[in-house]
Design a protein around this motif. Structure first.
Motif, PDB file in Angstrom:
ATOM      1  N   PHE A   1      46.725  36.159  28.819  1.00  7.50           N
ATOM      2  CA  PHE A   1      45.551  35.316  28.946  1.00  7.50           C
ATOM      3  C   PHE A   1      44.327  36.361  29.366  1.00  7.50           C
ATOM      4  O   PHE A   1      44.425  36.699  30.454  1.00  7.50           O
ATOM      5  CB  PHE A   1      45.473  33.958  29.555  1.00  7.50           C
ATOM      6  CG  PHE A   1      46.506  33.002  29.064  1.00  7.50           C
ATOM      7  CD1 PHE A   1      46.417  32.251  28.051  1.00  7.50           C
ATOM      8  CD2 PHE A   1      47.618  33.150  30.113  1.00  7.50           C
ATOM      9  CE1 PHE A   1      47.547  31.552  27.474  1.00  7.50           C
ATOM     10  CE2 PHE A   1      48.890  32.119  29.613  1.00  7.50           C
ATOM     11  CZ  PHE A   1      48.581  31.307  28.445  1.00  7.50           C
ATOM     12  N   ILE A   2      43.428  36.485  28.311  1.00  2.79           N
ATOM     13  CA  ILE A   2      42.367  37.426  28.870  1.00  2.79           C
ATOM     14  C   ILE A   2      40.858  36.613  28.600  1.00  2.79           C
ATOM     15  O   ILE A   2      40.446  36.099  27.682  1.00  2.79           O
ATOM     16  CB  ILE A   2      42.385  38.762  28.032  1.00  2.79           C
ATOM     17  CG1 ILE A   2      43.563  39.250  28.225  1.00  2.79           C
ATOM     18  CG2 ILE A   2      41.266  39.862  28.527  1.00  2.79           C
ATOM     19  CD1 ILE A   2      43.534  40.747  27.485  1.00  2.79           C
ATOM     20  N   ARG A   3      40.135  36.467  29.800  1.00  2.00           N
ATOM     21  CA  ARG A   3      38.827  35.971  29.872  1.00  2.00           C
ATOM     22  C   ARG A   3      37.694  36.897  29.700  1.00  2.00           C
ATOM     23  O   ARG A   3      37.418  37.941  30.413  1.00  2.00           O
ATOM     24  CB  ARG A   3      38.744  35.473  31.252  1.00  2.00           C
ATOM     25  CG  ARG A   3      37.358  34.514  31.313  1.00  2.00           C
ATOM     26  CD  ARG A   3      37.269  33.834  32.737  1.00  2.00           C
ATOM     27  NE  ARG A   3      36.099  33.326  32.888  1.00  2.00           N
ATOM     28  CZ  ARG A   3      34.777  33.769  33.704  1.00  2.00           C
ATOM     29  NH1 ARG A   3      34.817  34.912  34.152  1.00  2.00           N
ATOM     30  NH2 ARG A   3      33.885  33.026  33.611  1.00  2.00           N
ATOM     31  N   MET A   4      37.208  36.947  28.516  1.00  4.48           N
ATOM     32  CA  MET A   4      36.145  37.678  28.191  1.00  4.48           C
ATOM     33  C   MET A   4      34.858  37.418  28.420  1.00  4.48           C
ATOM     34  O   MET A   4      34.148  36.951  27.723  1.00  4.48           O
ATOM     35  CB  MET A   4      36.326  37.762  26.398  1.00  4.48           C
ATOM     36  CG  MET A   4      37.613  38.346  25.868  1.00  4.48           C
ATOM     37  SD  MET A   4      37.930  40.091  26.315  1.00  4.48           S
ATOM     38  CE  MET A   4      36.731  40.855  25.323  1.00  4.48           C
ATOM     39  N   ARG A   5      34.540  37.832  29.757  1.00  5.25           N
ATOM     40  CA  ARG A   5      33.080  37.680  30.259  1.00  5.25           C
ATOM     41  C   ARG A   5      32.825  39.119  31.102  1.00  5.25           C
ATOM     42  O   ARG A   5      33.695  39.779  31.297  1.00  5.25           O
ATOM     43  CB  ARG A   5      33.212  36.413  31.309  1.00  5.25           C
ATOM     44  CG  ARG A   5      32.984  35.137  30.458  1.00  5.25           C
ATOM     45  CD  ARG A   5      31.675  34.967  29.727  1.00  5.25           C
ATOM     46  NE  ARG A   5      31.586  33.668  29.331  1.00  5.25           N
ATOM     47  CZ  ARG A   5      30.984  32.705  30.053  1.00  5.25           C
ATOM     48  NH1 ARG A   5      30.746  32.783  31.121  1.00  5.25           N
ATOM     49  NH2 ARG A   5      30.868  31.514  29.410  1.00  5.25           N
ATOM     50  N   GLY A   6      31.664  39.187  31.282  1.00  6.12           N
ATOM     51  CA  GLY A   6      31.291  40.382  31.992  1.00  6.12           C
ATOM     52  C   GLY A   6      31.708  41.516  31.621  1.00  6.12           C
ATOM     53  O   GLY A   6      31.499  41.854  30.462  1.00  6.12           O
ATOM     54  N   ALA A   7      31.901  42.585  32.371  1.00  2.31           N
ATOM     55  CA  ALA A   7      32.312  43.975  31.846  1.00  2.31           C
ATOM     56  C   ALA A   7      33.611  43.982  30.860  1.00  2.31           C
ATOM     57  O   ALA A   7      33.832  44.794  30.024  1.00  2.31           O
ATOM     58  CB  ALA A   7      32.727  44.786  33.259  1.00  2.31           C
ATOM     59  N   GLN A   8      34.397  42.840  31.122  1.00  5.02           N
ATOM     60  CA  GLN A   8      35.584  42.797  30.186  1.00  5.02           C
ATOM     61  C   GLN A   8      35.181  42.642  28.764  1.00  5.02           C
ATOM     62  O   GLN A   8      35.774  43.368  28.034  1.00  5.02           O
ATOM     63  CB  GLN A   8      36.363  41.658  30.685  1.00  5.02           C
ATOM     64  CG  GLN A   8      37.865  41.420  29.789  1.00  5.02           C
ATOM     65  CD  GLN A   8      38.884  42.472  30.398  1.00  5.02           C
ATOM     66  OE1 GLN A   8      38.851  42.984  31.498  1.00  5.02           O
ATOM     67  NE2 GLN A   8      39.650  42.728  29.215  1.00  5.02           N
TER      68      GLN A   8
END
Length: 215
Positions: free
Chosen positions: A127-134
């Motif tokens: 699971f990858i949370r796509m917020r900010g720098a990501q």
């Protein structure tokens, strides 16, 4: 030449918070499926997956005869979305308690492994949370890092002092040679697919030294 990490460092890569050692690699070809991203991101993600598995001589496949797919990757905006994914709570017991922990920790990624009777990895949820720098990273870089972390059951501090990827003078991100060497050694067919004794780090170290000498 990249200096080979010493056995105690390699051992720390697979040491848990309670001090126990747990090493595991995949025991079958990897069959990934990606959810929550746009069509344009799929080719570079798949290309990154294939590049890392090819680097270590492991295989990818179109289907797993037992599970269909065995590496399930979910891209999310917020961790609350996990609770809304259909049937996920049946595959991941305790999902309701997991979500608040991820929110409290401000986590950006989370991985769960499932193992077969020999202790080898048989499936994984990422699971990858796509917020900010990501969210600003190119899909290829996300895919490279994802695969580095998915190929072995790393301990919680494995990437505390070293990043999974390094950027060369040309600006291109590549797998950190230290982790590339560890993964190659880990997938030596002579070695068992799983180990719970820290002495396994010595076997990995020996193969890394052998590979450097041959290279």
């Amino acid at each position: 030449m990249i200096e080979t990490p010493q056995p105690e460092t390699i051992e720390s890569f697979f040491t848990r918070e309670n001090g126990s050692f747990h090493f595991a690699r995949w025991g079958r070809p990897i069959v990934p499926v990606v959810f929550g991203t746009d069509e344009s991101s799929l080719p570079p993600l798949k290309g990154a997956f294939e590049a890392v598995t090819a680097m270590i001589g492991h295989k990818m496949a179109e289907t797993d005869p037992e599970l269909g797919t065995n590496l399930m990757v979910f891209f999310l905006q917020d961790w609350e979305e996990l609770a809304a994914l259909p049937d996920l709570d049946q595959m991941i017991p305790g999902l309701g308690a997991l979500v608040p922990r991820l929110i409290a920790a401000k986590a950006t990624q989370y991985r769960i492994f499932r193992f077969d009777d020999q202790g080898a990895i048989r499936a994984s949820f990422v699971f990858i949370r796509m917020r900010g720098a990501q969210a600003q990273l190119p899909a290829e870089e996300i895919g490279l890092e994802l695969m580095v972390k998915a190929l072995l059951d790393w301990g919680p501090s494995a990437f505390a002092a070293r990043t999974p990827l390094v950027r060369g003078r040309d600006g291109v991100a590549r797998v950190n040679p230290v982790f590339a060497d560890v993964i190659r050694a880990a997938y030596d067919p002579v070695l068992p697919p799983a180990a719970r004794d820290g002495s396994h780090a010595l076997r990995l170290f020996a193969r890394m030294q052998r590979d450097q000498a041959q290279g």
